[in-house]
Design an enzyme around this catalytic site. Structure first.
Site, PDB file in Angstrom:
ATOM      1  N   ASP A  92      41.686  30.755  44.052  1.00  0.00           N
ATOM      2  CA  ASP A  92      40.576  29.983  43.517  1.00  0.00           C
ATOM      3  C   ASP A  92      40.868  28.489  43.552  1.00  0.00           C
ATOM      4  O   ASP A  92      41.981  28.054  43.867  1.00  0.00           O
ATOM      5  CB  ASP A  92      40.294  30.422  42.067  1.00  0.00           C
TER       6      ASP A  92
ATOM      7  N   ARG B  47      42.615  35.624  48.643  1.00  0.00           N
ATOM      8  CA  ARG B  47      41.942  34.369  48.359  1.00  0.00           C
ATOM      9  C   ARG B  47      42.518  33.774  47.078  1.00  0.00           C
ATOM     10  O   ARG B  47      42.934  34.509  46.172  1.00  0.00           O
ATOM     11  CB  ARG B  47      40.431  34.576  48.198  1.00  0.00           C
TER      12      ARG B  47
ATOM     13  N   ARG C  99      45.057  35.226  35.524  1.00  0.00           N
ATOM     14  CA  ARG C  99      44.640  34.214  34.555  1.00  0.00           C
ATOM     15  C   ARG C  99      44.064  34.848  33.293  1.00  0.00           C
ATOM     16  O   ARG C  99      44.238  34.328  32.188  1.00  0.00           O
ATOM     17  CB  ARG C  99      43.641  33.264  35.201  1.00  0.00           C
TER      18      ARG C  99
ATOM     19  N   TYR D 186      53.026  36.618  41.324  1.00  0.00           N
ATOM     20  CA  TYR D 186      52.448  35.364  40.858  1.00  0.00           C
ATOM     21  C   TYR D 186      53.292  34.779  39.732  1.00  0.00           C
ATOM     22  O   TYR D 186      53.909  35.513  38.954  1.00  0.00           O
ATOM     23  CB  TYR D 186      51.032  35.582  40.321  1.00  0.00           C
TER      24      TYR D 186
END
Length: 267
Positions: A66, A64, A211, A126
């Protein structure tokens, strides 16, 4: 009487499973996953596939993302009945014509009946992108950082991540995962005149982990945390000791890797 495993095998044999490789700009979506009263990438893909294939389709994603987070490489899978026939290349073409401009299908291909985009993934990579200067063309894809950063120190701190596997300190609280262990194989900053990019690769990631790591590394780069302090944050296994999470719009899911042998040739 058939066993549970035998029943499952029969069900698998009556279905064909396909992987979809796609990219999307997350600005207009509340993440990948379907949720009430909010737009999502999964919902758009479900609608497009169901319309084109003329049957209810529910895609399963590799994870998933965000709200506002992007994906330059995302994988999803879906199933159809054994008697459903289509050309994968033509399906990708039709999906791209049907879907909004900010979702792009790169590839559709058949896989083994039990292949799973989430559970079979062996690594994810990422990127987090920071722009050093105000740039109207990067407002939705980069976070503008106004502070001077010591990138060398940030890279020294990033190397410390390789020494640990428990990243509770960088996980969103009250998640339903069974373990907070992840094996990070790459973590580094690269810099150009006007851009900073953090690349991180691991076998799995926790909710909000990238993050939170970036936000804490920014603290190191600003001189508000030293290397010993960064190590203490990890060892504390306490999210409140880490830095603030950076905004989602600078984050990209950049690459998903799978073991060989999942793909099969369709008829």
């Amino acid at each position: 009487m058939l066993t549970f495993g035998e029943n499952q095998k029969i069900l698998f044999e009556l279905k064909k499973r396909y992987f979809i490789r796609l990219s999307y700009k997350g600005t207009n979506y509340h993440g990948w996953q379907i949720q009430p009263n909010a737009s999502s990438v999964q919902e758009e893909l479900n609608k497009a596939l169901s319309t084109i294939l003329n049957q209810p389709i529910n895609v399963v994603g590799c994870g998933r993302t965000d709200t506002g987070v992007h994906a330059s490489d995302f994988m999803a899978h879906f199933e159809v009945d054994e008697n459903c026939r289509f050309d994968c290349g033509k399906l990708a073409f039709k999906l791209n014509r049907f879907l909004p401009h900010d979702i792009a299908i790169r590839e559709v291909f058949r896989v083994k009946a039990d292949a799973h985009t989430r559970f079979d993934a062996i690594s994810r990579t990422y990127h987090y992108k920071i722009t050093k200067h105000k740039n109207p063309f990067r407002m939705e894809s980069h976070w503008k950082n106004q502070h001077e950063l010591n990138v060398s120190k940030m890279n020294e701190a990033a190397k410390i991540l390789f020494e640990y596997i428990d990243f509770t300190s960088f996980s969103k609280l009250h998640t339903d995962v069974k373990t907070n262990n992840c094996r990070i194989s790459k973590a580094e900053w690269t810099e150009t005149d006007d851009e900073l990019v953090f690349t991180i690769k691991a076998d799995r990631f926790l909710r909000n982990m990238v993050r939170a790591i970036v936000g804490t590394l920014i603290e190191v780069g600003r001189g508000k945390m030293d290397l010993a302090g960064f190590r203490e944050v990890i060892e504390s296994k306490n999210r409140s000791n880490a830095g603030s999470s950076v905004p989602g719009h600078g984050l990209f899911l950049a690459k998903i890797e799978y073991p060989d042998g999942l793909r099969i040739e369709d008829e």
